[in-house]
Design a protein around this motif. Structure first.
Motif, PDB file in Angstrom:
ATOM      1  N   GLU A  47      35.180 -16.116 -24.413  1.00 55.20           N
ATOM      2  CA  GLU A  47      34.245 -16.858 -25.324  1.00 55.20           C
ATOM      3  C   GLU A  47      32.431 -16.056 -24.455  1.00 55.20           C
ATOM      4  N   ALA A  48      31.624 -16.641 -26.325  1.00 59.94           N
ATOM      5  CA  ALA A  48      29.714 -16.371 -25.446  1.00 59.94           C
ATOM      6  C   ALA A  48      29.766 -17.487 -26.217  1.00 59.94           C
ATOM      7  N   ILE A  49      28.087 -17.979 -25.645  1.00 55.14           N
ATOM      8  CA  ILE A  49      27.436 -18.749 -26.177  1.00 55.14           C
ATOM      9  C   ILE A  49      25.402 -18.418 -25.744  1.00 55.14           C
TER      10      ILE A  49
ATOM     11  N   LYS B 167      39.248 -12.961 -29.553  1.00 54.77           N
ATOM     12  CA  LYS B 167      40.660 -12.778 -29.267  1.00 54.77           C
ATOM     13  C   LYS B 167      41.371 -11.630 -28.494  1.00 54.77           C
ATOM     14  N   GLY B 168      42.123 -11.980 -27.813  1.00 53.05           N
ATOM     15  CA  GLY B 168      43.340 -10.647 -26.920  1.00 53.05           C
ATOM     16  C   GLY B 168      43.421  -9.828 -27.633  1.00 53.05           C
ATOM     17  N   ASP B 169      44.086 -10.210 -28.876  1.00 57.89           N
ATOM     18  CA  ASP B 169      45.089  -9.242 -29.926  1.00 57.89           C
ATOM     19  C   ASP B 169      43.360  -8.466 -30.724  1.00 57.89           C
TER      20      ASP B 169
ATOM     21  N   SER C 230      41.557 -16.224 -19.342  1.00 52.66           N
ATOM     22  CA  SER C 230      42.532 -15.500 -18.438  1.00 52.66           C
ATOM     23  C   SER C 230      44.157 -15.778 -19.770  1.00 52.66           C
ATOM     24  N   LYS C 231      45.027 -15.844 -20.263  1.00 49.70           N
ATOM     25  CA  LYS C 231      46.467 -16.191 -20.439  1.00 49.70           C
ATOM     26  C   LYS C 231      46.897 -17.100 -19.271  1.00 49.70           C
ATOM     27  N   THR C 232      47.717 -18.339 -19.583  1.00 51.57           N
ATOM     28  CA  THR C 232      48.103 -19.043 -18.295  1.00 51.57           C
ATOM     29  C   THR C 232      50.264 -18.811 -18.845  1.00 51.57           C
ATOM     30  N   GLY C 233      50.330 -18.852 -19.624  1.00 56.30           N
ATOM     31  CA  GLY C 233      51.773 -18.998 -19.743  1.00 56.30           C
ATOM     32  C   GLY C 233      52.386 -19.386 -20.695  1.00 56.30           C
TER      33      GLY C 233
ATOM     34  N   ALA D 213      45.918 -16.361 -26.572  1.00 56.45           N
ATOM     35  CA  ALA D 213      45.753 -16.655 -27.501  1.00 56.45           C
ATOM     36  C   ALA D 213      46.955 -16.554 -28.229  1.00 56.45           C
ATOM     37  N   PRO D 214      46.719 -17.786 -29.611  1.00 58.33           N
ATOM     38  CA  PRO D 214      48.054 -17.396 -30.729  1.00 58.33           C
ATOM     39  C   PRO D 214      47.535 -16.191 -31.228  1.00 58.33           C
ATOM     40  N   ALA D 215      48.416 -15.750 -32.076  1.00 56.85           N
ATOM     41  CA  ALA D 215      47.993 -15.049 -33.470  1.00 56.85           C
ATOM     42  C   ALA D 215      47.566 -15.319 -33.924  1.00 56.85           C
TER      43      ALA D 215
END
Length: 827
Positions: A149-151, A65-67, A172-175, A32-34
């Motif tokens: 994410e939810a639909i 978002k993760g943050d 998941s994050k992917t680096g 996730a971006p800032a």
């Protein structure tokens, strides 16, 4: 499974050599971006044909978002998901086995029947409501999480199996963002110590990786008297980027134990419309639990009819070893993607739940007859007689408790989703066509084990087991055990499942986008084969359910030992039936202006019936067939209409919905068979606002739900389903600067009925959670979270249908106030 793996390998062999574009369009994509301006365009990819800007899609979607999730300080997955509009969670059961539903769809049993929980685009379990082993037991939110994410409704019916209500996808994050973090956290007023970590980086210009996980230990937010939380998780992934796409491999190892919090004693007075709930002396309904250091756990015969013991500290034990592959490439104008994962899943779920609670003297008479006496069976006073039952632990209560355990030998599953799509210029618009094939293999190999004990109720995890001796001096119980069985219905619910589900589902969609209008339709055809066998005395044919066994090896059979459950292992009942059903969805989206769109959609989806129908008349115990084919699945028909607005930091989505649902089920907590039709309609609102350092996200959902027809109990026809409030809501205002973030999170709901008879009301409640993050220097963050700041009592489950004359009831309330702190280093 071998065939599916070969298909996956063949797809990669075909697509890898042809390189054309430089992209990673994976919907499981990237960290996730800032935090950003909420007006920025975001592509949503879960449960749809192709990722699009939300204002160009006729769907109701949300993302966390993760943050933001870290900021909320949620203690479990259910506490995270309750911040998504339209999703109702009963979240104080612990780490797993929580209950989830969407927009008034029925919640007759536990888990998430109509909503699919996914991890990186594939379901955790094919069926989210397997008895006592729901999907959320086998998934954890930690630093690996990029976004949720939810639909809700919409195309979830056609782009995933068994998900007519919606899909929630943990990504998941992917680096792609290099760096990582280490965080240590602890409970300041409760026992939990946790270490979280993650790191991602590039190994070369075209290869990147990410790994992370957590480990924790501690008693948890409710008193148990022992470390109820023990374990952790490791996840990793490696991505190879090509000119025209990517290949990703990933894995996960989860070994975690956590408690399941069951209903506790609660004093109920007042009237059905205005009940008053309060704690009994020496037992806090917000902070105590039925679990205790003095409860030895489950003792009975196992699925092979051999003696078996499992300590109460085993709780919810999740063991997952999974490996997956994801690839996406552009080939000759087509975008071809494939996701595949194999998961080896095992474990167990052990809990301690009341069947009845009464005064100690009344319970002695009920179990041992007139003149019966009580004594301590465990704890520091074991063996001593209880001379004054009315003052026992200051509350004088004893519970007739059931300790069920579902022993999970295998919930192994393999899933493969192959998809291709392409766009053409047709006339003045763009035509997008998508086609795919979904394949899933799901095993359900479980044993249902039960033990029946007597237990006192003392706070701080000090409850003890209780023995009963009749007036003649004969022990009626043994070491606190009333029976090594489900004594309330002897010889029943002792079951063994060994069943495999084979699902194939081709699907496709078309979408035409011309100017401001986008029109789309999708279809899916699920074909299932169910094979295996089940064991249980309820299946008829002279099957036995009771025996005797000398558990304490004293050469004698006590009264309790004479009530030992046994499985008729030589008399299996076959399971051998097929099912198929059609799902479809069609919608239109009108982008009135750059910031404004309106849309409408109609969908029909279904959910295949799994283990809940195997001991019912739907499946013949003689030959395993299903005489009525429609018993193999339940349908959900939904109509949606919505408005979306996004401009200058303001985001607002309003959706009206109508859903008609059928439900073949077994009601959680009662074992009651359910066969019903439901209807729900309402309005869902979601919004966000940002100006400078201030941000607000909020949502509310109004639902009018009706139990249209109960085919077994007509007296409840027309009633409101139990646990269904008119309004659920959540809001999170926060203020963020370079050096600190402060805010609070509010969640709650209005009143609902405790049972389908619509007598006793559970009052509405609001829970306020606060958070403070301080960043004294770069890359260092201190955080304090307070959950349930005002120590609110809020019931989401009460067993009683009306105010009891004795004033003694039992139910589950939200957890009381807990405070945690964390120190995080980023690098």
């Amino acid at each position: 499974m071998k065939t599916c793996l070969l298909v996956s390998a063949a797809v990669l062999a075909i697509t890898t050599p042809a390189f054309a574009q430089n992209a990673d369009p994976s919907p499981t994509g990237d960290a996730a971006p800032a935090k950003r301006d909420v007006a920025e365009k975001e592509v949503f990819s879960t449960g749809v044909a192709k990722g699009r800007d939300r204002l160009d899609s006729a769907t109701s979607t949300s993302a966390l978002k993760g943050d933001d999730i870290q900021t909320l300080g949620a203690r479990s997955l259910a506490e995270i998901l309750r911040n998504i509009p339209g999703i109702r969670t009963e979240s104080s059961t612990g780490e797993g086995n929580s209950n989830y539903t969407i927009r008034g769809l029925p919640l007759a049993s536990g888990g998430s029947k109509y909503m699919q929980l996914e991890e990186d685009g594939l379901p955790v379990l094919e069926f989210g409501d397997i008895f006592n082993v729901a999907s959320d037991i086998f998934i954890r939110a930690d630093f690996n999480l990029s976004a949720v994410e939810a639909i809700r409704g919409g195309s979830a019916s056609t782009f995933a199996s068994n998900s007519p209500g919606g899909v929630i996808n943990l990504i998941s994050k992917t680096g792609d963002v290099e760096g990582g973090a280490v965080q240590v956290s602890t409970g300041l007023d409760y026992g939990e110590h946790r270490l979280d970590f993650d790191y991602g980086a590039k190994l070369s210009d075209t290869v990147r990786f990410h790994f992370g996980g957590f480990y924790r230990v501690g008693e948890g937010p409710r008193a148990t008297g022992f470390d109820a939380y023990r374990g952790g998780q490791i996840k990793f992934n490696v991505t190879k980027q090509f000119a025209n796409g990517f290949i990703r491999v990933y894995g996960k190892y989860l070994d975690d134990r956590s408690p399941q919090y069951m209903p506790v004693p609660v004093k109920i007075t007042g009237t059905n419309d205005k009940p008053v709930f309060s704690s009994f002396p020496n037992f806090d309904i917000g902070k105590d639990s039925t679990l205790s250091r003095y409860n030895p756990g489950l003792t009975t015969l196992d699925g092979a009819n051999q003696p078996y013991h499992d300590p109460i500290s085993s709780g919810l034990h999740a063991m997952v070893k999974s490996v997956g592959l994801e690839a996406q490439f552009e080939v000759a104008g087509w975008s071809i993607s494939n996701r595949a994962r194999y998961s080896d899943i095992s474990g167990s779920t052990l809990r301690d739940q009341p069947f009845s609670i009464d005064t100690a003297s009344a319970m002695a008479t009920a179990i041992g007859g007139a003149g019966a006496t009580l004594s301590y069976a465990s704890g520091p006073n074991a063996g001593q007689r209880i001379t004054n039952p009315a003052t026992l632990n200051g509350n004088g209560l004893v519970g007739n408790m059931l300790m069920p355990e579902v022993k999970v030998h295998s919930l192994n599953n393999f899933t493969n989703d192959l998809r291709a799509n392409r766009s053409w210029k047709v006339g003045r618009g763009n035509l997008t066509v998508t086609g795919g094939v979904y394949k899933a293999l799901q095993t359900i190999n479980t044993d249902w084990l039960y033990t029946n004990v007597l237990q006192s109720f003392s706070g701080d995890g000090n409850s003890t087991l209780i023995d009963v001796t009749n007036a003649a001096g004969t022990p009626v119980t043994q070491d606190g055990f009333v029976a090594y069985d489900l004594n309330v219905t002897p010889g029943t619910y002792r079951r063994k499942f060994d069943v495999d589900y084979d699902i194939t589902a081709p699907y496709g969609s078309v979408n035409y986008h011309i100017g401001k209008i986008a029109i789309g339709a999708s279809v899916r055809y699920d074909m299932g084969k169910v094979r295996g066998q089940v064991f249980g005395s309820e299946l008829g044919g002279g099957r036995i359910g009771l025996t005797s066994y000398d558990f304490n090896n004293d050469g004698k059979i006590s009264i309790a030992e004479g009530k030992t459950a046994i499985l008729p292992l030589t008399r299996p009942a076959p399971v051998h039936y097929d099912y198929n059903y059609l799902s479809y969805s069609t919608g239109i989206n009108f982008r009135i202006a750059e910031p404004l769109a309106v849309w409408a959609r109609y969908s029909r989806g279904a959910r295949a019936s799994a283990d809940k129908i195997l001991f019912t008349s739907a499946v013949s115990p003689a030959d395993g067939s299903m005489p009525v084919s429609s018993d193999g699945y339940d349908t959900v028909k939904q109509t949606e209409i919505g408005v979306k607005f996004r401009k200058s930091g303001v985001n607002l989505n309003v959706t009206g919905f109508l859903a008609d649902t059928t439900d073949h089920n077994v009601q959680g907590g009662t074992g009651l068979q359910v066969l019903r039709d439901y209807r729900a309609y309402g309005v869902e609102l979601e919004g966000s606002f940002r100006r400078g350092p201030f941000r607000l996200t909020a949502g509310t959902t109004y639902t009018h739900a009706e139990l249209v027809k109960d085919y077994l109990v007509s007296a409840v026809n027309g009633n409101t389903p139990r646990h269904q409030p008119k309004f659920i809501f959540q809001a999170t205002p926060e203020f963020e600067t370079r050096h600190f973030t402060v805010g609070f999170n509010v969640v709650g709901n209005t009143s609902s009925y405790a049972q389908d008879t619509n007598l006793l009301k559970m009052p509405g409640y609001t829970v306020v959670n606060t958070f403070l993050q301080i960043r004294p220097v770069e890359r260092v963050q201190l955080m304090v979270n307070v959950n349930n700041l005002f120590d609110q009592v809020g019931f989401f489950e009460v067993t009683q249908a009306s105010v009891p004359a004795s004033g003694i009831g039992w139910g589950r309330s939200v957890n009381g106030r807990t405070i945690s702190s964390a120190l995080r280093f980023s690098f």
